[in-house]
Design a protein around this motif. Structure first.
Motif, PDB file in Angstrom:
ATOM      1  N   PRO A 136       0.805  -1.223   0.000  1.00 31.89           N
ATOM      2  CA  PRO A 136       0.000   0.000   0.000  1.00 31.89           C
ATOM      3  C   PRO A 136       0.839   1.275   0.000  1.00 31.89           C
ATOM      4  O   PRO A 136       0.427   2.298  -0.557  1.00 31.89           O
ATOM      5  N   LEU A 137       2.035   1.221   0.629  1.00 31.75           N
ATOM      6  CA  LEU A 137       2.915   2.393   0.609  1.00 31.75           C
ATOM      7  C   LEU A 137       3.421   2.671  -0.806  1.00 31.75           C
ATOM      8  O   LEU A 137       3.460   3.814  -1.257  1.00 31.75           O
ATOM      9  N   MET A 138       3.806   1.608  -1.515  1.00 32.95           N
ATOM     10  CA  MET A 138       4.247   1.773  -2.895  1.00 32.95           C
ATOM     11  C   MET A 138       3.107   2.299  -3.766  1.00 32.95           C
ATOM     12  O   MET A 138       3.301   3.207  -4.593  1.00 32.95           O
ATOM     13  N   GLU A 139       1.937   1.739  -3.566  1.00 34.34           N
ATOM     14  CA  GLU A 139       0.780   2.155  -4.367  1.00 34.34           C
ATOM     15  C   GLU A 139       0.419   3.614  -4.096  1.00 34.34           C
ATOM     16  O   GLU A 139       0.039   4.351  -5.012  1.00 34.34           O
ATOM     17  N   ALA A 140       0.562   4.043  -2.841  1.00 36.20           N
ATOM     18  CA  ALA A 140       0.281   5.443  -2.501  1.00 36.20           C
ATOM     19  C   ALA A 140       1.290   6.378  -3.162  1.00 36.20           C
ATOM     20  O   ALA A 140       0.939   7.461  -3.643  1.00 36.20           O
ATOM     21  N   GLN A 141       2.557   5.967  -3.193  1.00 38.04           N
ATOM     22  CA  GLN A 141       3.583   6.798  -3.827  1.00 38.04           C
ATOM     23  C   GLN A 141       3.365   6.909  -5.335  1.00 38.04           C
ATOM     24  O   GLN A 141       3.646   7.946  -5.943  1.00 38.04           O
ATOM     25  N   LEU A 142       2.852   5.855  -5.926  1.00 42.08           N
ATOM     26  CA  LEU A 142       2.620   5.850  -7.370  1.00 42.08           C
ATOM     27  C   LEU A 142       1.251   6.400  -7.764  1.00 42.08           C
ATOM     28  O   LEU A 142       0.997   6.639  -8.953  1.00 42.08           O
ATOM     29  N   ALA A 143       0.387   6.611  -6.798  1.00 40.36           N
ATOM     30  CA  ALA A 143      -0.998   7.017  -7.075  1.00 40.36           C
ATOM     31  C   ALA A 143      -1.128   8.230  -8.002  1.00 40.36           C
ATOM     32  O   ALA A 143      -2.016   8.250  -8.870  1.00 40.36           O
ATOM     33  N   PRO A 144      -0.294   9.264  -7.883  1.00 37.97           N
ATOM     34  CA  PRO A 144      -0.431  10.420  -8.791  1.00 37.97           C
ATOM     35  C   PRO A 144      -0.238  10.075 -10.263  1.00 37.97           C
ATOM     36  O   PRO A 144      -0.616  10.850 -11.137  1.00 37.97           O
ATOM     37  N   PHE A 145       0.325   8.879 -10.529  1.00 39.05           N
ATOM     38  CA  PHE A 145       0.639   8.500 -11.907  1.00 39.05           C
ATOM     39  C   PHE A 145      -0.296   7.408 -12.435  1.00 39.05           C
ATOM     40  O   PHE A 145      -0.038   6.810 -13.474  1.00 39.05           O
ATOM     41  N   ASN A 146      -1.404   7.167 -11.716  1.00 36.30           N
ATOM     42  CA  ASN A 146      -2.420   6.188 -12.132  1.00 36.30           C
ATOM     43  C   ASN A 146      -1.821   4.810 -12.433  1.00 36.30           C
ATOM     44  O   ASN A 146      -1.921   4.294 -13.555  1.00 36.30           O
ATOM     45  N   PRO A 147      -1.211   4.175 -11.456  1.00 33.13           N
ATOM     46  CA  PRO A 147      -0.575   2.878 -11.696  1.00 33.13           C
ATOM     47  C   PRO A 147      -1.589   1.774 -11.980  1.00 33.13           C
ATOM     48  O   PRO A 147      -2.743   1.840 -11.545  1.00 33.13           O
ATOM     49  N   ILE A 148      -1.125   0.772 -12.715  1.00 32.70           N
ATOM     50  CA  ILE A 148      -1.910  -0.432 -12.975  1.00 32.70           C
ATOM     51  C   ILE A 148      -1.069  -1.627 -12.535  1.00 32.70           C
ATOM     52  O   ILE A 148       0.105  -1.722 -12.912  1.00 32.70           O
ATOM     53  N   PRO A 149      -1.595  -2.550 -11.756  1.00 30.51           N
ATOM     54  CA  PRO A 149      -0.803  -3.705 -11.328  1.00 30.51           C
ATOM     55  C   PRO A 149      -0.756  -4.789 -12.402  1.00 30.51           C
ATOM     56  O   PRO A 149      -1.643  -4.894 -13.243  1.00 30.51           O
ATOM     57  N   HIS A 150       0.300  -5.565 -12.365  1.00 34.31           N
ATOM     58  CA  HIS A 150       0.375  -6.766 -13.203  1.00 34.31           C
ATOM     59  C   HIS A 150      -0.696  -7.742 -12.727  1.00 34.31           C
ATOM     60  O   HIS A 150      -0.865  -7.961 -11.525  1.00 34.31           O
ATOM     61  N   ARG A 178      -9.152   1.869 -14.441  1.00 35.22           N
ATOM     62  CA  ARG A 178      -7.992   2.075 -15.307  1.00 35.22           C
ATOM     63  C   ARG A 178      -8.138   1.387 -16.663  1.00 35.22           C
ATOM     64  O   ARG A 178      -7.279   1.544 -17.532  1.00 35.22           O
ATOM     65  N   TYR A 179      -9.206   0.607 -16.854  1.00 36.63           N
ATOM     66  CA  TYR A 179      -9.389  -0.151 -18.097  1.00 36.63           C
ATOM     67  C   TYR A 179     -10.577   0.376 -18.885  1.00 36.63           C
ATOM     68  O   TYR A 179     -11.731   0.162 -18.520  1.00 36.63           O
ATOM     69  N   GLU A 180     -10.279   1.045 -19.994  1.00 36.32           N
ATOM     70  CA  GLU A 180     -11.327   1.638 -20.820  1.00 36.32           C
ATOM     71  C   GLU A 180     -12.250   0.590 -21.425  1.00 36.32           C
ATOM     72  O   GLU A 180     -13.439   0.842 -21.635  1.00 36.32           O
ATOM     73  N   GLY A 181     -11.716  -0.582 -21.725  1.00 33.22           N
ATOM     74  CA  GLY A 181     -12.517  -1.608 -22.390  1.00 33.22           C
ATOM     75  C   GLY A 181     -13.152  -2.609 -21.459  1.00 33.22           C
ATOM     76  O   GLY A 181     -13.604  -3.674 -21.907  1.00 33.22           O
ATOM     77  N   LEU A 182     -13.238  -2.283 -20.173  1.00 30.56           N
ATOM     78  CA  LEU A 182     -13.709  -3.266 -19.199  1.00 30.56           C
ATOM     79  C   LEU A 182     -15.143  -3.714 -19.458  1.00 30.56           C
ATOM     80  O   LEU A 182     -15.453  -4.905 -19.399  1.00 30.56           O
ATOM     81  N   GLU A 183     -16.045  -2.794 -19.759  1.00 30.72           N
ATOM     82  CA  GLU A 183     -17.435  -3.179 -19.975  1.00 30.72           C
ATOM     83  C   GLU A 183     -17.565  -4.077 -21.202  1.00 30.72           C
ATOM     84  O   GLU A 183     -18.330  -5.047 -21.199  1.00 30.72           O
ATOM     85  N   ASP A 184     -16.821  -3.775 -22.248  1.00 31.72           N
ATOM     86  CA  ASP A 184     -16.818  -4.644 -23.430  1.00 31.72           C
ATOM     87  C   ASP A 184     -16.273  -6.023 -23.073  1.00 31.72           C
ATOM     88  O   ASP A 184     -16.767  -7.045 -23.570  1.00 31.72           O
ATOM     89  N   PHE A 185     -15.269  -6.056 -22.220  1.00 35.14           N
ATOM     90  CA  PHE A 185     -14.702  -7.337 -21.797  1.00 35.14           C
ATOM     91  C   PHE A 185     -15.733  -8.140 -21.001  1.00 35.14           C
ATOM     92  O   PHE A 185     -15.863  -9.352 -21.194  1.00 35.14           O
ATOM     93  N   ARG A 186     -16.463  -7.485 -20.127  1.00 38.17           N
ATOM     94  CA  ARG A 186     -17.513  -8.184 -19.379  1.00 38.17           C
ATOM     95  C   ARG A 186     -18.534  -8.805 -20.323  1.00 38.17           C
ATOM     96  O   ARG A 186     -18.986  -9.949 -20.128  1.00 38.17           O
ATOM     97  N   GLN A 187     -18.908  -8.083 -21.360  1.00 36.34           N
ATOM     98  CA  GLN A 187     -19.871  -8.607 -22.326  1.00 36.34           C
ATOM     99  C   GLN A 187     -19.312  -9.798 -23.086  1.00 36.34           C
ATOM    100  O   GLN A 187     -20.019 -10.770 -23.363  1.00 36.34           O
ATOM    101  N   LEU A 188     -18.011  -9.730 -23.401  1.00 34.85           N
ATOM    102  CA  LEU A 188     -17.373 -10.861 -24.080  1.00 34.85           C
ATOM    103  C   LEU A 188     -17.342 -12.087 -23.168  1.00 34.85           C
ATOM    104  O   LEU A 188     -17.594 -13.214 -23.622  1.00 34.85           O
TER     105      LEU A 188
END
Length: 455
Positions: free
Chosen positions: A393-407, A422-432
């Motif tokens: 959570p500390l790493m994620e907080a430090q990276l938060a201003p840069f909109n991080p995405i985890p592997h 963070r995923y623009e195509g998420l709703e399309d993915f749910r439909q798929l």
């Protein structure tokens, strides 16, 4: 025991030949002890079931899927979280690990779902072909790596899933579905990084290029300050570039530069922005032996014996380590790095090493590189799960201003709604997913948490 007998009888009604093969493959796997308290490679995760099926054909995969209420595909078990977990059934394709076809006319190879990069690469080399990139370890399965957008490095190289041109999978109804870049457009873009949610991927087709030779060199002790104005320049110094740091003294311990050797001629610079050229082979962790690392010192060799950090023949241990990784847009690389450096006193005692790499943008819906070139901050932690889960959570907080995405396959603690945003195509993915798995047969706790909105 009763549950297994009932399951076997139901398969018998579907076809005695298929049943006998499935039972043989399951007994073979069990005799090796592979199912006893099944764990991932690192040992930090015990899977929620020991009911593992080992089919040897697509027909057997179909039969198993049809007769399972819940099931997930299991790759090489190199994920550090529950993305591949199931509370009921797992399918391993380790008995389906062959090359199906090499199409020289269109420069593609099709392999079965259990194929590993370390097995595929020498075959391609023998036939005059190469893959554009490889991950640090060659021991992972092709399908598992592509389904989670695993990557190598290189400012002009996409993640491993970008080489996929077609996938074949068995959906929740037991039907064989094939999607290709050429014929299926947007649906294909959603299926490649499928997170195991569409079905069991039985075949995958990869784009190839002519085989090539590479060399790699290592530079030691690069001041982090050199990256402020030269990050992209340094990343462009080779075909694939990795920076290794233990976050001490504002120092990059090692810079690994892997370059293509054109016409047998290459140039090696003696210094890199204050970093000096190593005169012996190095391990990413300086104190470790380099015996299992790929050849350095500018010695040319085939692509598959330089792109990974570790040799094909090297069998990794059970993995006394944990891993996390976060991606941020490449334009924030230096600022994000310095944000992490601010907490170096907290994280450095608990890590083996961190690796900083770049990955080119792509158009795959669930790829962290969707429409943006990223820098990756990958950390190999000492195996103390309680400490790591407190530090993430500390790493994620430090990276938060840069909109991080985890592997998708590493450890992280980011809130599901943040990951989803963070995923623009998420709703399309749910439909798929709904199209190929309307009942949620392949949906596990991980997908429910990070793909679907909270109920």
């Amino acid at each position: 025991m009763v549950k297994r007998v009932i399951f076997s009888l139901s398969l018998g009604l579907a076809g005695g030949v298929v049943l006998s093969k499935i039972l043989r493959t399951k007994r073979k796997a069990k005799s090796t002890g592979q199912d006893a308290g099944l764990k991932n490679w690192a040992g930090n995760l015990t899977y929620s079931t020991n009911q593992v099926h080992y089919p040897a054909s697509v027909e057997e995969v179909q039969a198993i899927v049809k007769n399972c209420h819940k099931v997930r595909a299991l790759g090489s078990r190199h994920s550090f979280n529950q993305i591949a977990d199931s509370g009921e059934n797992l399918i391993s394709l380790q008995l389906m690990a062959s090359v199906v076809s090499l199409e020289k006319g269109v420069h593609t190879v099709t392999v079965e779902g259990g194929m590993r990069y370390g097995e595929l690469a020498p075959f391609l080399q023998e036939n005059g072909y190469a893959l554009p990139n490889l991950a640090s370890l060659p021991h992972i399965t092709v399908v598992g790596a592509c389904a989670t957008a695993t990557h190598g490095s290189g400012i002009q190289n996409g993640n491993l899933s970008t080489t996929v041109s077609a996938v074949e999978f068995v959906n929740a109804e037991g039907e064989v579905v094939t999607l290709s870049r050429e014929k299926d457009g947007e649906a294909f873009k959603g299926a490649v990084v499928g997170l195991g949610g569409l079905g069991v991927v039985t075949k995958i087709t990869l784009d190839l290029q002519p085989a090539f030779d590479m060399q790699q060199v290592v530079y030691r002790n690069l001041p982090m300050s050199a990256l402020k104005d030269h990050f992209l320049e340094i990343q462009a110094k080779g075909y694939s570039v990795s920076l290794f740091t233990d976050w001490r003294n504002q120092n990059i311990n090692e810079v690994w530069i892997k370059s293509r050797v054109e016409d047998g001629v290459s140039t090696i610079e003696p210094e890199l922005f204050g970093a000096t050229l190593a005169t012996e082979n190095m391990h990413p962790i300086e104190s470790e032996s380099a015996v299992n690392t790929t050849e350095q010192l500018g010695v040319p060799g085939p692509w598959y014996d330089r792109l990974p950090h570790f040799k094909m023949g090297f069998k990794p241990s059970a993995g006394k380590e944990l891993q996390s990784e976060y991606f941020v847009p490449v334009e924030h690389a230096y600022e994000a790095m310095m944000a992490l450096e601010q907490i170096q006193d907290k994280i450095s005692p608990h890590i083996f090493i961190s690796e900083i790499r770049t990955i080119k943008a792509d158009d795959l819906w669930m790829s962290p590189q969707y429409n943006k070139t990223t820098v990756a901050f990958h950390t190999t932690w000492k195996q103390d799960i309680e400490v790591v889960m407190e530090l993430l959570p500390l790493m994620e907080a430090q990276l938060a201003p840069f909109n991080p995405i985890p592997h998708w396959g590493k450890l992280f603690t980011m809130a599901p709604e943040v990951v989803q945003a963070r995923y623009e195509g998420l709703e399309d993915f749910r439909q798929l997913l709904h199209q190929h798995d309307p009942g949620g047969k392949f949906r596990n706790e991980f997908l429910q948490k990070y793909i679907y909105p909270a109920s």
